[in-house]
Design an enzyme around this catalytic site. Structure first.
Site, mmCIF file in Angstrom:
data_model
loop_
_atom_site.group_PDB
_atom_site.id
_atom_site.type_symbol
_atom_site.label_atom_id
_atom_site.label_comp_id
_atom_site.label_asym_id
_atom_site.label_seq_id
_atom_site.Cartn_x
_atom_site.Cartn_y
_atom_site.Cartn_z
ATOM 1 N N CYS A 1 1.208 6.143 1.038
ATOM 2 C CA CYS A 1 2.060 7.265 1.439
ATOM 3 C C CYS A 1 2.820 7.912 0.282
ATOM 4 O O CYS A 1 2.811 9.145 0.137
ATOM 5 C CB CYS A 1 3.105 6.822 2.452
ATOM 6 N N THR B 1 0.816 -1.204 0.000
ATOM 7 C CA THR B 1 0.000 0.000 0.000
ATOM 8 C C THR B 1 0.857 1.264 0.000
ATOM 9 O O THR B 1 0.623 2.196 -0.776
ATOM 10 C CB THR B 1 -0.919 0.001 1.242
ATOM 11 N N CYS B 2 1.826 1.326 0.868
ATOM 12 C CA CYS B 2 2.599 2.558 1.036
ATOM 13 C C CYS B 2 3.226 3.003 -0.284
ATOM 14 O O CYS B 2 3.101 4.154 -0.689
ATOM 15 C CB CYS B 2 3.679 2.343 2.099
ATOM 16 N N TYR C 1 12.380 -2.726 -4.432
ATOM 17 C CA TYR C 1 11.944 -3.692 -3.409
ATOM 18 C C TYR C 1 12.192 -5.122 -3.897
ATOM 19 O O TYR C 1 12.675 -5.974 -3.172
ATOM 20 C CB TYR C 1 10.446 -3.502 -3.116
ATOM 21 N N GLU D 1 11.175 27.757 16.134
ATOM 22 C CA GLU D 1 11.755 28.384 17.322
ATOM 23 C C GLU D 1 10.693 28.651 18.393
ATOM 24 O O GLU D 1 11.002 28.754 19.579
ATOM 25 C CB GLU D 1 12.499 29.679 16.981
ATOM 26 N N HIS E 1 16.789 31.002 14.436
ATOM 27 C CA HIS E 1 16.014 32.185 14.065
ATOM 28 C C HIS E 1 16.379 32.637 12.649
ATOM 29 O O HIS E 1 17.552 32.585 12.298
ATOM 30 C CB HIS E 1 16.322 33.304 15.064
ATOM 31 N N LYS F 1 0.758 9.501 -2.621
ATOM 32 C CA LYS F 1 0.007 10.606 -2.008
ATOM 33 C C LYS F 1 0.921 11.807 -1.781
ATOM 34 O O LYS F 1 0.575 12.934 -2.125
ATOM 35 C CB LYS F 1 -0.571 10.141 -0.672
ATOM 36 N N GLU G 1 -6.540 14.724 3.541
ATOM 37 C CA GLU G 1 -5.366 14.876 2.673
ATOM 38 C C GLU G 1 -5.786 14.993 1.206
ATOM 39 O O GLU G 1 -5.327 15.877 0.479
ATOM 40 C CB GLU G 1 -4.416 13.685 2.859
ATOM 41 N N ALA H 1 1.959 12.321 10.933
ATOM 42 C CA ALA H 1 1.673 13.560 10.201
ATOM 43 C C ALA H 1 0.387 13.409 9.422
ATOM 44 O O ALA H 1 -0.032 12.294 9.098
ATOM 45 C CB ALA H 1 2.819 13.863 9.238
ATOM 46 N N TYR I 1 -7.781 11.015 8.201
ATOM 47 C CA TYR I 1 -6.619 11.660 7.580
ATOM 48 C C TYR I 1 -6.571 11.463 6.065
ATOM 49 O O TYR I 1 -6.169 12.371 5.330
ATOM 50 C CB TYR I 1 -5.313 11.251 8.279
HETATM 51 C C1 LIG Z 1 -4.059 6.581 0.922
HETATM 52 C C2 LIG Z 1 -3.144 6.137 2.031
HETATM 53 C C3 LIG Z 1 -2.189 6.999 2.506
HETATM 54 C C4 LIG Z 1 -1.335 6.600 3.529
HETATM 55 N N1 LIG Z 1 -0.400 7.488 3.985
HETATM 56 C C5 LIG Z 1 0.450 7.121 4.965
HETATM 57 C C6 LIG Z 1 1.454 8.016 5.422
HETATM 58 O O1 LIG Z 1 1.566 9.156 4.962
HETATM 59 N N2 LIG Z 1 2.309 7.586 6.388
HETATM 60 C C7 LIG Z 1 2.216 6.329 6.935
HETATM 61 O O2 LIG Z 1 3.026 5.976 7.796
HETATM 62 N N3 LIG Z 1 1.255 5.460 6.528
HETATM 63 C C8 LIG Z 1 0.383 5.831 5.557
HETATM 64 N N4 LIG Z 1 -0.566 4.944 5.110
HETATM 65 C C9 LIG Z 1 -0.671 3.620 5.772
HETATM 66 C C10 LIG Z 1 0.393 2.656 5.227
HETATM 67 O O3 LIG Z 1 0.290 2.592 3.834
HETATM 68 C C11 LIG Z 1 0.195 1.298 5.852
HETATM 69 O O4 LIG Z 1 0.200 1.422 7.255
HETATM 70 C C12 LIG Z 1 1.302 0.311 5.456
HETATM 71 O O5 LIG Z 1 1.372 0.164 4.068
HETATM 72 C C13 LIG Z 1 1.053 -1.036 6.134
HETATM 73 O O6 LIG Z 1 1.994 -1.981 5.691
HETATM 74 P P1 LIG Z 1 1.644 -3.531 5.713
HETATM 75 O O7 LIG Z 1 2.904 -4.239 5.367
HETATM 76 O O8 LIG Z 1 0.957 -3.879 6.958
HETATM 77 O O9 LIG Z 1 0.550 -3.708 4.570
HETATM 78 P P2 LIG Z 1 0.552 -3.299 3.042
HETATM 79 O O10 LIG Z 1 1.585 -2.304 2.725
HETATM 80 O O11 LIG Z 1 -0.851 -2.953 2.740
HETATM 81 O O12 LIG Z 1 0.966 -4.622 2.288
HETATM 82 C C14 LIG Z 1 0.133 -5.760 2.263
HETATM 83 C C15 LIG Z 1 0.347 -6.474 0.950
HETATM 84 O O13 LIG Z 1 -0.236 -7.761 1.026
HETATM 85 C C16 LIG Z 1 -0.803 -8.057 -0.226
HETATM 86 N N5 LIG Z 1 -1.780 -9.144 -0.003
HETATM 87 C C17 LIG Z 1 -2.951 -9.067 0.685
HETATM 88 N N6 LIG Z 1 -3.521 -10.274 0.754
HETATM 89 C C18 LIG Z 1 -2.715 -11.139 0.088
HETATM 90 C C19 LIG Z 1 -2.757 -12.530 -0.173
HETATM 91 N N7 LIG Z 1 -3.742 -13.312 0.290
HETATM 92 N N8 LIG Z 1 -1.763 -13.082 -0.908
HETATM 93 C C20 LIG Z 1 -0.743 -12.316 -1.371
HETATM 94 N N9 LIG Z 1 -0.634 -11.005 -1.131
HETATM 95 C C21 LIG Z 1 -1.610 -10.412 -0.408
HETATM 96 C C22 LIG Z 1 -1.389 -6.749 -0.687
HETATM 97 O O14 LIG Z 1 -1.584 -6.724 -2.081
HETATM 98 C C23 LIG Z 1 -0.307 -5.777 -0.226
HETATM 99 O O15 LIG Z 1 0.645 -5.543 -1.236
HETATM 100 C C24 LIG Z 1 -1.438 5.295 4.079
HETATM 101 C C25 LIG Z 1 -2.403 4.414 3.599
HETATM 102 C C26 LIG Z 1 -3.251 4.828 2.588
HETATM 103 C C27 LIG Z 1 -4.284 3.870 2.075
#
Ligand SMILES: Cc1cc2nc3c(=O)[nH]c(=O)nc-3n(C[C@H](O)[C@H](O)[C@H](O)COP(=O)(O)OP(=O)(O)OC[C@H]3O[C@@H](n4cnc5c(N)ncnc54)[C@H](O)[C@@H]3O)c2cc1C
Length: 472
Positions: free
Chosen positions: A48, A42-43, A99, A443, A438, A51, A184, A343, A180
């Site tokens: 993140c 997701t990130c 990655y 500050e 400053h 966005k 945003e 944030a 949030y």
């Molecule tokens: C719009 C948005 C903005 C965000 N902005 C921020 C930010 O500014 N700062 C911040 O810290 N966090 C932010 N977040 C939150 C952040 O993205 C998540 O907290 C983070 O990605 C969580 O990581 P994770 O590894 O738990 O899951 P994820 O990153 O969601 O990864 C899970 C992965 O598992 C895969 N998956 C799911 N089920 C299966 C399956 N059965 N088999 C194989 N693969 C599977 C998915 O496709 C995905 O790629 C944001 C989230 C969103 C939606």
């Protein structure tokens, strides 16, 4: 361990899963990872990173406008949504490839398929039904947007998953929810030229954040032209000749091109086979884990959003790393979920760490508040009606700073550094003893000498009656 196909099978190649896989492989474990969408999670792909790129894109509008006050006569400017989406796609593809390369370099076997749990030590790939046994299975499947409210015409709505790749910039957008992600995107799209409205159940944005920040963000959104419909949710969405009509409670309606549901996210465990394997899930479907991310089944662990502890990328990464240290590095490591800086990338943005004023007042019997609201120097020439707000929350008995909340330019960067001070247990006296930089906005944090308010409970302890303001 040698009897299994892999020592570790990770389901989900997002922030938590990738970190866990790489670190475990570094300890010599034979590791596999399965991803059903795109490596990075997701990130990187739809959270993140894209966005923040869009936040940058949106802020140029303010820069072009502000430049006039500093003597510039900017040339006519225009904005091309398709070029932004293409540039964003190029960058996230680059990051996803990094990655992948890092996983490969670490010797991790990558399966691009959905994977499900068959039993406590077997994973099955949906793509070709292959089965693999593993000594440990790590659930790192993240979360997904909830599709609520469940109303007629909901199928016309999108979520944050789709918003990054819309074929055209919507002229009019309704965002449902006021967390949030909602605020945003409202701030982004309002600056890119979209007419934005927010409809939400609550009476303000950003529930759970410090009250002053909530009001600052609400006012900034209004100032940016966002229509806020509080205590109002859509009851249905219908197609019209030139877009969508969202009917709201109270008989109102909004005509838009897109409706985005931003009403929360839910742990991604549906259909994963966890119940069959005997893994305990909570009421929202999150994997219930202990401090070391272990579920009630000894061989199954979970990290990141799927555990619904604190849904932030740095937390998922830490939990993934700590899991690998614990299980494969012989270094039991628990992740601490307090004093996590965070944030909200509205414009201006929010940076926060520690307890809000109301949280502190619920815990401590004496709370001191130091706050300031001022016009940043840049606004003096740009003419922008913009306020920066800062609040320091202090345990009045020990003088320890328990929370800092900032709304203004650079707030996220400030929160990161403040988190170090809070982690070290800094006292207000330490802030006072620190020399200012400053002229900056930051500050103000070390020059806030005058207490704004002191809240003292009549008697100490959790059963104490409501807090009494003895000074304001
Ligand atoms: C719009 C948005 C903005 C965000 N902005 C921020 C930010 O500014 N700062 C911040 O810290 N966090 C932010 N977040 C939150 C952040 O993205 C998540 O907290 C983070 O990605 C969580 O990581 P994770 O590894 O738990 O899951 P994820 O990153 O969601 O990864 C899970 C992965 O598992 C895969 N998956 C799911 N089920 C299966 C399956 N059965 N088999 C194989 N693969 C599977 C998915 O496709 C995905 O790629 C944001 C989230 C969103 C939606």
């Amino acid at each position: 361990m040698a009897d299994f196909d892999f020592d570790l099978f990770v389901i989900g190649a997002g922030s938590g899963g990738v970190r866990a896989a790489r670190i475990a492989a570094g300890y010599g474990a034979r590791v596999a990872i399965a991803e059903e969408f795109r490596i990075g999670g997701t990130c990187v792909i739809r959270g993140c990173v894209p966005k923040k790129l869009m936040v940058y894109a949106s802020r140029f509008r303010d820069e072009f406008e502000d430049a006039r006050g500093f003597g510039w006569a900017p040339p006519p400017v225009s904005f091309d949504w398709k070029r932004l989406v293409a540039a964003k796609e190029k960058e996230i593809s680059r990051l996803s490839a990094i990655y992948r390369a890092n996983l490969e370099k670490a010797g991790v076997a990558i399966f691009e398929s959905r994977a499900v749990v068959e039993d406590a030590d077997t994973v099955r790939l949906a793509a070709d039904r292959r089965r693999f046994s593993a000594g440990t299975i790590l659930i790192a499947t993240g979360g997904s947007p909830v599709l609520e409210p469940d109303i007629p015409g909901q199928e016309y709505a999108i979520t944050s998953n789709e918003i990054f790749d819309l074929p055209v910039l919507p002229r009019r957008l309704l965002i449902v929810g006021a967390g949030y992600i909602s605020v945003e995107f409202a701030a982004i799209f309002a600056r890119l030229g979209t007419k934005v409205a927010i409809a939400s159940r609550g009476e303000n944005v950003l529930r759970g954040f410090d009250e002053d920040l909530r009001c600052g963000v609400r006012d900034a959104l209004t100032h940016a032209g966002v229509d806020l419909h509080f205590s109002m949710l859509p009851t249905s969405i219908e197609k019209t000749g030139d877009g969508l009509r969202a009917h709201l409670t109270e008989g109102y309606h909004v005509d838009v091109d897109q409706v985005m549901l931003a009403t929360g996210r839910r742990p991604h465990t549906a259909g994963l086979g966890l119940e069959k394997a005997g893994v305990e899930l909570d009421g929202v479907g999150a994997v219930v884990v202990d401090a070391f991310s272990k579920s009630n089944v000894d061989s199954i662990y979970a990290v990141g959003d799927v555990t619904n502890r604190l849904a932030l990328t740095p937390i998922a990464i830490r939990e993934g790393h700590a899991f690998a240290d614990t299980v494969f590095g012989d270094r039991p490591t628990a992740v601490v979920h307090t004093n996590v800086p965070t944030a909200v990338f509205t414009t201006p943005e929010v940076g926060t760490v520690g307890l809000s004023e109301s949280e502190a007042r619920a815990i401590y019997d004496c709370v001191d508040i130091y706050s300031a609201s001022f016009r940043p120097l840049k606004a003096s020439l740009s003419g922008r009606a913009e306020k920066t707000c800062m609040k320091i929350v202090v345990d009045g008995r020990s003088d320890v700073v328990v929370g800092v909340h900032i709304f203004g330019e650079g707030a996220a960067e400030m929160a990161q550094l403040l988190a170090i001070a809070i982690k070290l247990g800094a006292k207000k006296a330490d802030f006072d003893a620190t020399v200012a930089v400053h002229p900056t906005s930051a500050e103000e944090l070390v020059t806030l000498r005058m207490r704004t308010a002191r809240y003292e409970k009549a008697t100490a302890g959790p059963e104490a009656p409501d807090a009494v303001v003895v000074e304001g």
